[in-house]
Design an enzyme around this catalytic site. Sequence first.
Site, mmCIF file in Angstrom:
data_model
loop_
_atom_site.group_PDB
_atom_site.id
_atom_site.type_symbol
_atom_site.label_atom_id
_atom_site.label_comp_id
_atom_site.label_asym_id
_atom_site.label_seq_id
_atom_site.Cartn_x
_atom_site.Cartn_y
_atom_site.Cartn_z
ATOM 1 N N THR A 1 0.834 -1.197 0.000
ATOM 2 C CA THR A 1 0.000 0.000 0.000
ATOM 3 C C THR A 1 0.871 1.250 0.000
ATOM 4 O O THR A 1 2.029 1.225 0.420
ATOM 5 C CB THR A 1 -0.869 0.080 1.263
ATOM 6 N N ASP A 2 0.294 2.331 -0.483
ATOM 7 C CA ASP A 2 0.832 3.631 -0.110
ATOM 8 C C ASP A 2 0.591 3.755 1.394
ATOM 9 O O ASP A 2 -0.242 3.052 1.973
ATOM 10 C CB ASP A 2 0.135 4.750 -0.881
ATOM 11 N N TRP A 3 1.314 4.643 2.038
ATOM 12 C CA TRP A 3 1.303 4.682 3.501
ATOM 13 C C TRP A 3 -0.080 5.084 4.032
ATOM 14 O O TRP A 3 -0.526 6.212 3.863
ATOM 15 C CB TRP A 3 2.380 5.650 3.986
ATOM 16 N N GLY A 4 -0.764 4.112 4.645
ATOM 17 C CA GLY A 4 -2.087 4.352 5.203
ATOM 18 C C GLY A 4 -3.216 4.176 4.222
ATOM 19 O O GLY A 4 -4.324 4.672 4.452
ATOM 20 N N ALA A 5 -2.989 3.435 3.130
ATOM 21 C CA ALA A 5 -4.010 3.317 2.077
ATOM 22 C C ALA A 5 -4.974 2.157 2.280
ATOM 23 O O ALA A 5 -5.850 1.941 1.447
ATOM 24 C CB ALA A 5 -3.339 3.182 0.710
#
Length: 764
Positions: free
Chosen positions: A230-234
């Site tokens: 994931t992108d960070w926190g996605a």
Amino acid sequence: MERDLKKIISEMTLEEKAGMCSGEDFWRLKKVERLGIPEVMVSDGPHGLRKQPGEADHLGIGESIVAVCFPAACATASSFDTELMNEMGKTLGEECQAENLSVLLGPAVNIKRSPLCGRNFEYLSEDPYLAGKMAASYIRGVQSWDVGTSMKHYAANNQEYNRMSCSSNLSERTFREIYLPAFETAVKEAQPKTIMCSYNKINGEYASENKHLLTEILRDEWGFEGYVMTDWGAVADRVTGIVAGLDLEMPGSHGVNDAKIIAAVKDGSLDEALLDKAVERILKVLFSYADNRHPEAVFDRDADHEKAVKIETECAVLLENNGILPLKEGRKVVYIGEYAEKPRYQGGGSSHINSSKVTSALESAKEKGRPVSYVKGFPFDKDEENAGELAAAVQAAKDAEVAVIFAGLPDLIESEGYDRKDMKLPACQNKLIEEVIKVQPNTVVVLHNGSPVEVPWADKTAAILEMYLGGQGVGEATDKLLYGEVNPSGRLAETFPLRLEDNPSYLNFPGDGVNVDYAEGIYVGYRYYDARKMPVRWAFGHGLSYTEYEYSNLNMPAESLDDKGCVKVTVDVKNTGSMVGKEVVQLYVSDKNGTAGRPVKELKGFAKVELQPGETKTVEFALTARDLSFYHEGLGDWYAPSGTYEVLIGHASDEIALRGELSFKTEKQLPLYVSGATTIGELMAHPVTAPIIGGLMQNMQGAMGAMQSDPTENVEDTLGTGAEMMKAMMHGMPLKSLASFAGAEMAAQIELMIQGMNQALGNK
């Protein structure tokens, strides 16, 4: 060393497997010491290492190690040089090995849909073909050091406004032709170790739990072998993500989502085999790094700085030049604008590098003893006019032989996290440029920006040199280019429209915060401006040189192509000037068959070639059926109709030098289900139904009039020399309407014919 990953996984507890699917902290993956699974670290990129302590941020706020900042993607894409991208990748790969980084988070390949996207400086191009080829070369370079890359942001992340929740709404054709091909090319040609999924939704479904995106397209169609992170926190729904094909959550959720995975396996709502597969993909990449360390790797910051300078000289684009450049040695020159002393060389956010060395253009000029003076003119970090500074700049320009104004966008305007509000330079800069031009006709403007800007003064300048965000070597590179030590060879990887309102996404960007409709479809960048015959400031592929080039001998030995074949295209290019230079030869393809909804032309090949004065070289390209095709939603595949295609060779999208024709024959048949609503034109266009409907129309000659006898003729010909209105009416007439005009007997015949045509088409 060969690892038995399935055996390792079989010895892991459920808790360990769930834990393996999320980060230990912001930058590290979890280890399992008892099974020999080591902790590995990832780092932001893609144009330099932003290695931070484990608890650091992801937005470039906190300090990172001293590293080398290479030109951003907005610049490197303009090199049109795949070998250069590969060499930059190799340098970054060695740096990663030296710093014990297993994955570099890049490249970023999202399409530049609008000039306002705040992260455009980190993206490659408005054109998917160029973006894909450049990304693949970069990935191969980095991964040659057994370091992974994480191509991002997959997919349709083309704005910063509400990027974490907004839904990008677009057709499958638009998705396939514009927003996916760069990812597809890089996967098929370079196999990045990881893919980073984006925050946004796609047609209402989060990318992080989109099975069509993460499994059906990425793995089943393209053959991706690595893991998806994931992108960070996605993460939206962690368990749904596992099912969809999402493997690694970063940076993790302090165990919350791990517990959800464990619970889902225990209650049977998640097949443990899917979890095992995710863990296997993660371990495969992890060990490909851990088992292939390179103790010889060195992070030589001084040597890499020199590489950054050289790369930027290949990326800069000479936009305008009336002959003032290159500057003659000894001329009295004044540098104006604080960017001459404090260059803007990178964007803000997660790719922000703590640079090892930054030498400005002013310092470079002084080190070489050039007769250059300097006045501040305007500040580098804000839009603030100072009457005294402005007056001093005007007077200095008047007293000099040449004025070089260093303009650009301040850091606060371009950054990850928010989009630009307009395409304008700061007002103080525009005013100074206008005032200086009034007193000094020899005014050169050097631009430092990550995306297009409006330049209302362009026609009044002597030259404009686009440096983009050129990395920490931008000052030295600027000096070399201004004084002709290097010949500019960059070409625009994006169109510069005359004004923001001309952009095809203008009415639909950035949406209402909940949805953004890609209503312009496939007409992005030059595809739109070509179709509209709309003038632009500088076209895609544009870029000037200090020498001249001539094209000749366009040759296609096999001037026909089929579904499985390949045609070689060659062209000669000659340096007709007096200075060594590098020309970017561009190949475009145009569908000449009247196919609805196709761009005027599309880039399908490019090559950068170095030429001595008077030297000629032959450049070779290869074309396949895919290069002629568009994505047909009904077929669910790429399709090019049989017919004629034009091959265009040129210096830029608006400077086509040579043209040649190519014939193509396909065996693919478009799906067609015949009903009363099917038109005569649709039936005449299909090879199976054309003879059948032709026979019917022959039988109707007497009733309808103006019919010809040949049933294989197209509808325009069978109508003979009648009115254009009748031709159009017949072409668009549904069978049900034809039946109503033809009488009861013919109506019954049409009903039987519909059944026969469906049978011939294989329809049930």
